[in-house]
Design a protein around this motif. Sequence first.
Motif, PDB file in Angstrom:
ATOM      1  N   ARG A  24       0.823  -1.211   0.000  1.00 61.19           N
ATOM      2  CA  ARG A  24       0.000   0.000   0.000  1.00 61.19           C
ATOM      3  C   ARG A  24       0.861   1.265   0.000  1.00 61.19           C
ATOM      4  N   LYS A  25       2.020   1.184   0.621  1.00 62.06           N
ATOM      5  CA  LYS A  25       2.915   2.347   0.658  1.00 62.06           C
ATOM      6  C   LYS A  25       3.465   2.689  -0.720  1.00 62.06           C
ATOM      7  N   ILE A  26       3.596   1.690  -1.582  1.00 60.44           N
ATOM      8  CA  ILE A  26       4.141   1.941  -2.920  1.00 60.44           C
ATOM      9  C   ILE A  26       3.040   1.996  -3.988  1.00 60.44           C
ATOM     10  N   GLY A  27       1.778   2.153  -3.535  1.00 61.50           N
ATOM     11  CA  GLY A  27       0.698   2.388  -4.485  1.00 61.50           C
ATOM     12  C   GLY A  27      -0.038   1.169  -4.993  1.00 61.50           C
ATOM     13  N   TYR A  28       0.060   0.054  -4.264  1.00 62.95           N
ATOM     14  CA  TYR A  28      -0.661  -1.160  -4.659  1.00 62.95           C
ATOM     15  C   TYR A  28      -1.661  -1.567  -3.585  1.00 62.95           C
ATOM     16  N   ILE A  29      -2.677  -2.301  -4.014  1.00 61.90           N
ATOM     17  CA  ILE A  29      -3.636  -2.905  -3.083  1.00 61.90           C
ATOM     18  C   ILE A  29      -3.488  -4.411  -3.161  1.00 61.90           C
ATOM     19  N   PRO A  30      -3.247  -5.083  -2.042  1.00 59.35           N
ATOM     20  CA  PRO A  30      -3.189  -6.549  -2.067  1.00 59.35           C
ATOM     21  C   PRO A  30      -4.584  -7.119  -2.309  1.00 59.35           C
ATOM     22  N   GLY A  31      -4.645  -8.213  -3.042  1.00 63.03           N
ATOM     23  CA  GLY A  31      -5.949  -8.796  -3.337  1.00 63.03           C
ATOM     24  C   GLY A  31      -5.880 -10.281  -3.599  1.00 63.03           C
ATOM     25  N   ALA A  32      -7.027 -10.844  -3.908  1.00 68.34           N
ATOM     26  CA  ALA A  32      -7.117 -12.271  -4.207  1.00 68.34           C
ATOM     27  C   ALA A  32      -8.257 -12.492  -5.189  1.00 68.34           C
ATOM     28  N   ILE A  33      -8.139 -13.540  -5.978  1.00 69.48           N
ATOM     29  CA  ILE A  33      -9.200 -13.937  -6.902  1.00 69.48           C
ATOM     30  C   ILE A  33      -9.712 -15.300  -6.459  1.00 69.48           C
ATOM     31  N   ASN A  34     -10.962 -15.354  -6.021  1.00 66.68           N
ATOM     32  CA  ASN A  34     -11.573 -16.626  -5.640  1.00 66.68           C
ATOM     33  C   ASN A  34     -12.068 -17.336  -6.889  1.00 66.68           C
ATOM     34  N   ARG A  35     -11.783 -18.633  -6.974  1.00 67.52           N
ATOM     35  CA  ARG A  35     -12.202 -19.418  -8.139  1.00 67.52           C
ATOM     36  C   ARG A  35     -12.964 -20.655  -7.675  1.00 67.52           C
ATOM     37  N   LYS A  36     -14.087 -20.910  -8.296  1.00 65.22           N
ATOM     38  CA  LYS A  36     -14.930 -22.033  -7.916  1.00 65.22           C
ATOM     39  C   LYS A  36     -14.200 -23.358  -8.117  1.00 65.22           C
ATOM     40  N   GLY A  37     -14.064 -24.113  -7.044  1.00 62.29           N
ATOM     41  CA  GLY A  37     -13.440 -25.430  -7.115  1.00 62.29           C
ATOM     42  C   GLY A  37     -11.935 -25.412  -7.288  1.00 62.29           C
ATOM     43  N   GLN A  38     -11.314 -24.225  -7.185  1.00 60.19           N
ATOM     44  CA  GLN A  38      -9.870 -24.116  -7.351  1.00 60.19           C
ATOM     45  C   GLN A  38      -9.288 -23.215  -6.272  1.00 60.19           C
ATOM     46  N   ASP A  39      -7.968 -23.260  -6.127  1.00 55.25           N
ATOM     47  CA  ASP A  39      -7.314 -22.390  -5.158  1.00 55.25           C
ATOM     48  C   ASP A  39      -7.432 -20.938  -5.590  1.00 55.25           C
ATOM     49  N   SER A  40      -7.496 -20.057  -4.610  1.00 50.95           N
ATOM     50  CA  SER A  40      -7.534 -18.631  -4.925  1.00 50.95           C
ATOM     51  C   SER A  40      -6.156 -18.171  -5.390  1.00 50.95           C
ATOM     52  N   VAL A  41      -6.136 -17.051  -6.103  1.00 49.25           N
ATOM     53  CA  VAL A  41      -4.885 -16.506  -6.638  1.00 49.25           C
ATOM     54  C   VAL A  41      -4.583 -15.197  -5.909  1.00 49.25           C
ATOM     55  N   SER A  42      -3.414 -15.096  -5.279  1.00 48.66           N
ATOM     56  CA  SER A  42      -3.010 -13.872  -4.589  1.00 48.66           C
ATOM     57  C   SER A  42      -2.440 -12.890  -5.608  1.00 48.66           C
ATOM     58  N   VAL A  43      -2.968 -11.673  -5.604  1.00 44.96           N
ATOM     59  CA  VAL A  43      -2.554 -10.678  -6.598  1.00 44.96           C
ATOM     60  C   VAL A  43      -2.358  -9.317  -5.941  1.00 44.96           C
ATOM     61  N   LYS A  44      -1.829  -8.388  -6.727  1.00 46.03           N
ATOM     62  CA  LYS A  44      -1.746  -6.990  -6.313  1.00 46.03           C
ATOM     63  C   LYS A  44      -2.184  -6.135  -7.489  1.00 46.03           C
ATOM     64  N   ILE A  45      -2.843  -5.014  -7.178  1.00 49.60           N
ATOM     65  CA  ILE A  45      -3.389  -4.130  -8.199  1.00 49.60           C
ATOM     66  C   ILE A  45      -2.976  -2.703  -7.865  1.00 49.60           C
ATOM     67  N   LYS A  46      -2.636  -1.922  -8.880  1.00 47.61           N
ATOM     68  CA  LYS A  46      -2.311  -0.524  -8.644  1.00 47.61           C
ATOM     69  C   LYS A  46      -3.547   0.198  -8.104  1.00 47.61           C
ATOM     70  N   THR A  47      -3.358   0.892  -7.002  1.00 49.33           N
ATOM     71  CA  THR A  47      -4.472   1.546  -6.319  1.00 49.33           C
ATOM     72  C   THR A  47      -5.225   2.515  -7.216  1.00 49.33           C
ATOM     73  N   ASP A  48      -4.491   3.374  -7.921  1.00 49.49           N
ATOM     74  CA  ASP A  48      -5.159   4.384  -8.747  1.00 49.49           C
ATOM     75  C   ASP A  48      -5.953   3.761  -9.888  1.00 49.49           C
TER      76      ASP A  48
END
Length: 207
Positions: A24-48
């Motif tokens: 968050r300090k460098i302008g990103y938001i941590p996130g995750a993508i939930n997928r039906k029947g599969q493991d979630s994917v950990s991601v980061k997205i630019k805040t702006d």
Amino acid sequence: MNEKVTIAIEKREMASGKAGKKLRKIGYIPGAINRKGQDSVSVKIKTDELMKNISKYGRNYLFTLDLGGNESYAAMIKEMQHSPIKGEVLNVVFQEVSVTEPIKLNLNIKIVGKEALDLKKLHPVQQMDKIHVTGLPQDIPDFIEIDVTDLNLNDKICVGDVKFPKGIESEIEADKIVLVINETKLDDSSAEDESDDKTTEAVSEEN
């Protein structure tokens, strides 16, 4: 069908709280993508970029999440966590969906035309804050709009009266009341002030 809107995402290796703070300090938001029947994917997205797209298209929009041009996910925002003090976005969770399978969502109700009711000294009293709807992800609006401009005292809007966007339906009973129109009453303090004014006028006339 909504236009295709792509948001660039990046893989996120570390999922600890400290790592999220650094992102968050460098302008990103941590996130995750939930997928039906599969493991979630950990991601980061630019805040702006995320906030710009939410502001323009709304939280219920079907976005295409692009992972470096190698993978992409059709996903909607499922949850956003905010800081209770500053209100900044701490993390975001997406839900991968299929564009051919209907989904169910609770949509907020947006009332328009209140100004016309104010002139009649009337106001809407909501019996429901949200409406449960079903539709394809790409057809889901950000809210359900209800126009009260032409309503009068004791009029009501039921689920069956709501004009849903094309492709959107609700399984709620048609006679379920969404809102009713009531008379706007002065509060006690206003009534007392008005009474005091009249008393003052009467004394002035006597003098």
